[in-house]
Write an enzyme that holds these catalytic residues in place. Structure first.
Site, PDB file in Angstrom:
ATOM      1  N   TYR A 114     -21.457 -21.725  -1.240  1.00  0.00           N
ATOM      2  CA  TYR A 114     -21.902 -22.268  -0.053  1.00  0.00           C
ATOM      3  C   TYR A 114     -22.000 -23.505  -0.140  1.00  0.00           C
ATOM      4  CZ  TYR A 114     -23.433 -21.984   4.570  1.00  0.00           C
ATOM      5  OH  TYR A 114     -23.522 -22.054   5.918  1.00  0.00           O
ATOM      6  N   LYS A 169      -9.369   3.639  10.366  1.00  0.00           N
ATOM      7  CA  LYS A 169      -7.893   2.682   9.858  1.00  0.00           C
ATOM      8  C   LYS A 169      -8.275   1.730   8.977  1.00  0.00           C
ATOM      9  CE  LYS A 169      -4.953   4.529  12.845  1.00  0.00           C
ATOM     10  NZ  LYS A 169      -3.701   5.266  12.622  1.00  0.00           N
ATOM     11  N   GLU A 211      -3.813  -0.873  17.987  1.00  0.00           N
ATOM     12  CA  GLU A 211      -4.322   0.401  18.021  1.00  0.00           C
ATOM     13  C   GLU A 211      -4.484   1.161  19.231  1.00  0.00           C
ATOM     14  OE1 GLU A 211      -3.658   1.436  14.420  1.00  0.00           O
ATOM     15  OE2 GLU A 211      -3.368   3.260  15.532  1.00  0.00           O
ATOM     16  N   ASP A 212      -3.898   2.105  19.732  1.00  0.00           N
ATOM     17  CA  ASP A 212      -4.416   3.124  20.510  1.00  0.00           C
ATOM     18  C   ASP A 212      -4.909   2.383  21.905  1.00  0.00           C
ATOM     19  OD1 ASP A 212      -4.231   4.840  18.742  1.00  0.00           O
ATOM     20  OD2 ASP A 212      -6.629   5.256  18.535  1.00  0.00           O
ATOM     21  N   ASP A 237       0.918   2.678  16.980  1.00  0.00           N
ATOM     22  CA  ASP A 237       1.248   3.770  17.460  1.00  0.00           C
ATOM     23  C   ASP A 237       2.770   3.633  18.090  1.00  0.00           C
ATOM     24  OD1 ASP A 237      -1.483   5.034  18.046  1.00  0.00           O
ATOM     25  OD2 ASP A 237      -1.451   2.726  18.412  1.00  0.00           O
ATOM     26  N   ALA A 272       4.587   5.170  24.357  1.00  0.00           N
ATOM     27  CA  ALA A 272       4.422   4.251  23.505  1.00  0.00           C
ATOM     28  C   ALA A 272       5.317   4.509  22.151  1.00  0.00           C
ATOM     29  CB  ALA A 272       3.042   3.957  23.186  1.00  0.00           C
ATOM     30  N   ALA A 273       4.907   5.728  21.649  1.00  0.00           N
ATOM     31  CA  ALA A 273       5.648   6.330  20.570  1.00  0.00           C
ATOM     32  C   ALA A 273       7.084   6.587  20.710  1.00  0.00           C
ATOM     33  CB  ALA A 273       4.909   7.719  19.958  1.00  0.00           C
ATOM     34  N   ASN A 364      -0.496  15.174  18.932  1.00  0.00           N
ATOM     35  CA  ASN A 364      -1.750  15.573  18.424  1.00  0.00           C
ATOM     36  C   ASN A 364      -2.862  15.628  19.611  1.00  0.00           C
ATOM     37  OD1 ASN A 364      -1.320  15.101  15.644  1.00  0.00           O
ATOM     38  ND2 ASN A 364      -1.361  13.090  15.711  1.00  0.00           N
ATOM     39  N   ASN A 394       1.298   8.035  10.780  1.00  0.00           N
ATOM     40  CA  ASN A 394       1.326   6.548  10.588  1.00  0.00           C
ATOM     41  C   ASN A 394       0.891   5.763   9.307  1.00  0.00           C
ATOM     42  OD1 ASN A 394       1.706   7.449  13.174  1.00  0.00           O
ATOM     43  ND2 ASN A 394       0.427   5.907  14.060  1.00  0.00           N
TER      44      ASN A 394
END
Ligand code: NAD
Ligand code: LMR
Length: 492
Positions: A114, A169, A211-212, A237, A272-273, A364, A394
């Site tokens: 620091y 994740k 993600e998602d 995804d 998306a997929a 899923n 994934n």
């Protein structure tokens, strides 16, 4: 009754009984009779008048597990004291943490890690911002960004509720690729705001993993960020799924002795997929891919389609098939489902598809068809589920993808990289090992992340972590230490 598996519906039941071990045996018997799986029995406390026993068992779902607890309560001489859901216990306080890599025990340590020492490092980075990759966590960290709008099969559950998934994740990034990823759950579902927020946090990260985020917003967000940022942006995804699907398909075709170029492929779900899978299959050489969605088979001569679906139709369905799913399945070699539960009938596989059909039912948590039913007529079956062979997830791709991108200091993700990653995953399954129940390596296979990282970076063995090579200070690059202290040259 379907059999339980030792999975996420697992509870520890703390019970009290008189000091009679036979009662413990009766509890185990009752649980087995009710279809539960007992995985542990621990005597937590033994007194002359009372035993305290922890019984850990798994059920099929929450209701079944509640029933198991009731069954235990009904055993003579047993009082249930407490029930702990092991999945919730595991989440208490979150799943990830930040730890210091340097010792902070003395004033000397502090003066370097620091102030004042850190000031010289900051000054060096101000002179040469590229040094941030070497002298900070930037070179090894990824932002896992969501708006909470399309989380697993749960849908639009918002940013707080998305946190456990994003933490998961991040934990996977650490476990499989030694990447320090961080969940960024945004309180906005507005495309402009999300793009701006990610642009503003980008200096602290070496990569962005979206993600998602729901379609079609996710497409524009990714496109705009790829344009504006100098670090790689990857929508898991879409591209993570596409990589693993291509890998699995390469091997499924190896099993049945067919070529991708000559195969008729039906993709159910153009979201998306689905759209990313289509793009990658076409780039990898597929010639005949047809997409099925709520409107039926997508065809370029159907003017009623939305503009997104029209674009998808323009790249696919060369035979301009129209109609419903069974129409698309006529003589199809491959079905890939990334759409909705229970939309594929076993008899369609039997009656319509070509010889040795390949069925990937990936929705899923409930797939397009029960994998066991599909296996009656399909030669190779894969799903997203961990309780059947050939799990497509994934996690086989994204840790290695980002390891490779970070190792290579990559600024972009290219389609070539994605194909190389898919081929690397497929290649982990040897000719001796491959069979209809083993087309894709386990997520725990030790070679997968490294193979993907090397395929992505195009370099030698992955460094999994600390950047190596010359340390650039200011505008200079020094392959070896230059002063007597042997550490770093002074910055003036
Ligand atoms: N196993 C895996 O690795 C994996 C990876 C990614 C996605 N998935 C699963 O795939 C599914 C789709 O994910 P996504 O991110 O592309 O979602 P998405 O919402 O972007 O796309 C879903 C698409 O399916 C279509 N669809 C919905 N119901 C349909 C039906 N009854 N018939 C035909 N089409 C229908 C929708 O119109 C949409 O175009 C989800 O169930 C998801 O969990 C699995
Ligand atoms: O992200 C995952 O792990 C699963 C997949 O993307 C899904 O949406 O079901």
């Amino acid at each position: 009754m379907a059999a339980a598996t030792p999975s996420s519906y697992s509870v520890t039941i703390r019970l009290h009984t008189s000091p009679d071990y036979a009662v413990v045996g009766r509890v185990a018997t009752v649980l087995a009779e009710q279809g539960g799986i007992v995985t542990a029995i621990d005597i937590a406390d033994s007194r002359h008048d009372r035993l305290t026993v922890d019984v850990t068992c798994s059920g099929i779902n929450v209701d079944h597990t509640d029933g198991l607890v009731e069954a235990v309560e009904s055993v003579d001489g047993v009082t249930v004291h407490k029930v702990s859901d092991r999945t919730f216990l595991l989440h208490l306080g979150g799943k990830i943490q930040v730890r210091s890599k340097v010792a902070l025990k003395t004033r000397d340590d502090l003066s370097m890690a620091y102030t004042p020492g850190v000031g010289r490092v900051s000054a060096a980075i101000a002179k040469n911002p590229e040094d941030a990759r070497r002298l900070t966590i930037k070179g090894n960290t990824v932002a896992v960004v969501t708006d909470g709008s399309a989380v697993l099969g749960l849908g639009n559950i918002g940013p707080e509720a998305a946190m456990p998934v994003m933490e998961g994740k991040a934990a996977l990034f650490k476990q499989f690729a030694d990447i320090d990823a961080w969940p960024i759950c945004l309180a906005s579902q507005d495309t402009d705001e999300i793009v701006r927020a990610v642009e503003m946090i980008a200096p602290g990260f070496g990569g962005i993993n979206l993600e998602d985020i729901a379609a079609p917003r996710c497409f524009e967000i990714e496109r705009r960020l790829r344009k504006s940022l100098d670090i790689p942006v990857f929508h898991d995804d879409q591209h993570g799924t596409a990589i693993v699907v291509l890998a699995a398909l390469r091997n499924a075709l190896r099993v049945v002795g067919k070529q991708l170029e000559e195969s008729h492929v039906v993709v159910s779900g153009g979201g998306a997929a689905g759209s990313a899978i289509v793009t990658l299959l076409l780039a990898a050489g597929a010639k005949d891919v047809t997409v099925f969605d709520r409107e039926g088979l997508l065809s370029r001569d159907d003017d009623s389609l939305s503009s997104d679906k029209q674009k998808l139709a323009a790249r696919t369905n060369p035979r301009k098939l129209r109609g419903d799913l069974p129409d698309g399945l006529q003589e199809a070699d491959v079905f890939i489902g990334v759409s909705a539960p229970n939309i594929l009938k076993a008899e369609w596989i039997r009656d319509h598809m070509a010889k040795d059909p390949i069925v990937f039912a990936l929705a899923n948590p409930d797939p397009e068809i029960d994998p066991a039913e599909a296996a009656q007529y399909a030669k190779v079956v894969a799903s997203g589920r961990s309780d059947y062979p050939n799990q497509i997830n994934n996690v086989l791709a994204f840790p290695g993808v980002f390891r490779g991108l970070l190792d290579a200091n990559a600024e972009n993700v290219t389609t070539d990289m994605l194909i190389r990653a898919a081929d690397a995953i497929a290649g982990v399954v040897t000719d001796e090992e491959i069979n209809p129940s083993y087309i894709i390596p386990s997520v725990f296979h030790s070679e997968v992340a490294d193979a993907v990282a090397v395929a992505i970076s195009g370099e030698g063995k992955s460094t999994t972590g600390t950047p190596t090579g010359p340390i650039k200070v200011g505008s200079r690059s020094t392959a070896a230490p230059v002063d007597d202290t042997g550490i770093l040259p002074r910055v003036r």
